[in-house]
Design an enzyme around this catalytic site. Sequence first.
Site, short mmCIF file in Angstrom:
data_model
loop_
_atom_site.label_atom_id
_atom_site.label_comp_id
_atom_site.label_asym_id
_atom_site.label_seq_id
_atom_site.Cartn_x
_atom_site.Cartn_y
_atom_site.Cartn_z
N SER A 49 0.86 -1.19 0.00
CA SER A 49 0.00 0.00 0.00
C SER A 49 0.89 1.24 0.00
O SER A 49 2.09 1.14 0.30
CB SER A 49 -0.90 0.01 1.24
OG SER A 49 -0.09 0.18 2.39
N ASP A 84 -0.91 -1.53 -4.03
CA ASP A 84 -2.26 -1.81 -3.54
C ASP A 84 -3.00 -0.48 -3.33
O ASP A 84 -2.47 0.42 -2.68
CB ASP A 84 -2.12 -2.58 -2.22
CG ASP A 84 -3.43 -3.13 -1.71
OD1 ASP A 84 -4.34 -3.39 -2.52
OD2 ASP A 84 -3.54 -3.33 -0.48
N HIS A 85 -4.20 -0.36 -3.85
CA HIS A 85 -5.02 0.85 -3.70
C HIS A 85 -4.25 2.13 -4.03
O HIS A 85 -4.20 3.07 -3.24
CB HIS A 85 -5.60 0.96 -2.28
CG HIS A 85 -6.60 -0.10 -1.99
ND1 HIS A 85 -7.89 -0.05 -2.51
CD2 HIS A 85 -6.52 -1.25 -1.28
CE1 HIS A 85 -8.54 -1.14 -2.10
NE2 HIS A 85 -7.74 -1.88 -1.38
N GLU A 135 -10.74 -0.57 -9.81
CA GLU A 135 -11.77 -0.89 -8.81
C GLU A 135 -13.07 -0.15 -9.06
O GLU A 135 -13.08 1.03 -9.41
CB GLU A 135 -11.27 -0.58 -7.40
CG GLU A 135 -12.35 -0.88 -6.35
CD GLU A 135 -11.89 -0.78 -4.90
OE1 GLU A 135 -10.74 -1.15 -4.61
OE2 GLU A 135 -12.70 -0.35 -4.07
N HIS A 177 -12.07 -4.61 4.58
CA HIS A 177 -10.67 -4.69 5.03
C HIS A 177 -10.64 -4.83 6.55
O HIS A 177 -11.45 -4.22 7.24
CB HIS A 177 -9.92 -3.39 4.68
CG HIS A 177 -9.60 -3.26 3.22
ND1 HIS A 177 -9.90 -2.12 2.50
CD2 HIS A 177 -8.98 -4.09 2.34
CE1 HIS A 177 -9.47 -2.27 1.25
NE2 HIS A 177 -8.93 -3.46 1.13
N HIS A 207 -10.79 -8.32 -2.38
CA HIS A 207 -10.04 -7.64 -1.30
C HIS A 207 -10.58 -8.13 0.04
O HIS A 207 -11.63 -8.77 0.11
CB HIS A 207 -10.22 -6.12 -1.43
CG HIS A 207 -9.36 -5.53 -2.51
ND1 HIS A 207 -8.29 -4.71 -2.25
CD2 HIS A 207 -9.41 -5.66 -3.85
CE1 HIS A 207 -7.71 -4.37 -3.37
NE2 HIS A 207 -8.37 -4.93 -4.38
N SER A 210 -8.88 -11.62 4.60
CA SER A 210 -8.63 -12.16 5.94
C SER A 210 -9.93 -12.51 6.64
O SER A 210 -10.79 -11.64 6.79
CB SER A 210 -7.90 -11.12 6.81
OG SER A 210 -6.66 -10.81 6.26
N THR A 232 -4.41 -8.31 6.91
CA THR A 232 -4.68 -8.38 8.36
C THR A 232 -4.32 -9.74 8.96
O THR A 232 -3.75 -9.81 10.05
CB THR A 232 -6.17 -8.07 8.61
OG1 THR A 232 -6.43 -6.77 8.08
CG2 THR A 232 -6.50 -8.09 10.08
P1 13P Z 1 -7.28 -7.57 4.75
O1 13P Z 1 -6.37 -6.69 5.53
O2 13P Z 1 -8.66 -7.55 5.29
O3 13P Z 1 -6.73 -8.94 4.59
O4 13P Z 1 -7.41 -6.93 3.29
C1 13P Z 1 -6.28 -6.86 2.48
C2 13P Z 1 -6.58 -6.13 1.22
O5 13P Z 1 -7.66 -6.23 0.66
C3 13P Z 1 -5.53 -5.32 0.63
O6 13P Z 1 -5.98 -4.58 -0.44
#
Ligand code: 13P
Length: 287
Positions: A49, A84-85, A135, A177, A207, A210, A232
């Site tokens: 990220s 990421d994002h 996205e 998330h 996404h 977790s 996470t």
């Molecule tokens: P988590 O932290 O819920 O696993 O999500 C990760 C994610 O989607 C990163 O873009």
Amino acid sequence: MLVNATEMLKKAHEGHYAVAQFNINNLEWTKAVLKACEEMKSPVILGVSEGAAKYMCGFKTVADMVKNIHDQMGITVPVALHLDHGTYEGAKACIEAGFTSVMFDGSHYAIDENIAKSKEIIEYAHSKGISVECEVGGIGGTEDGVTSNGEVADPQECKRINDLGCDFLAAGIGNIHGKYPADWKGLNFEVLGEVQKACEGTPLVLHGGSGIPKDQILKAISLGVSKINVNTELQLEFAAATRKYIEAGKDVEGKGYDPRKLLAPGADAIVAKCKSMVEEFGSANKA
Ligand code: 13P
């Protein structure tokens, strides 16, 4: 050599399994994820990220660190380094810095602006052989201090973005998330099915990977999800193993305070968790 994520996700889509995007936070994380995936003979995407990149002293530091660790460890499975994002500026900076894949997350813009910016990033990235994730809809929860309530994607908007030629697409389908609340309603498979139809042939991204029950993960894969993002869960595993080590007093026994010893249980826990997730997602022995 690091690769882009296009080929590995195309294969996953055709083979009905998913490749994990494990987010990395530091050198220990990078080594642990690569070790796990090499041993499992699984392709992998290392997610970073913008906040994590800032923590690690910038995109260039991350790209150089990952490339060097990858080469030094003699990794043979396909590995992509993915933003990421990403913001519009962040995605461009990562392409310059040596990332092999970027996500441009324009989901908070009105759809026309998301389309215009996604189009530019796709053209720029593709001119350099870099893969692009876009996205539509929002992923709920908080990541890197950014909170979103989550918004279920409109399949027709997904089609408009997909038609631009993005390599894989993230659509909000009730995923969150961070930790899932006890009253979470689960993934919206009806919308996922419609998105799959509207974007036929394009690998979809889940996404918030977790803590999603296994049956929902497998159903999502059967409906076209080929990339699952996990952050996470690895953080929780690392923290729990480190806590156990310290609570057992091991950090004050002998030279247990040596960072190479202190951080080892957490790193081992990341390796074990990555392996079990790779097994669950079906990407073991697909390298
Ligand atoms: P988590 O932290 O819920 O696993 O999500 C990760 C994610 O989607 C990163 O873009």
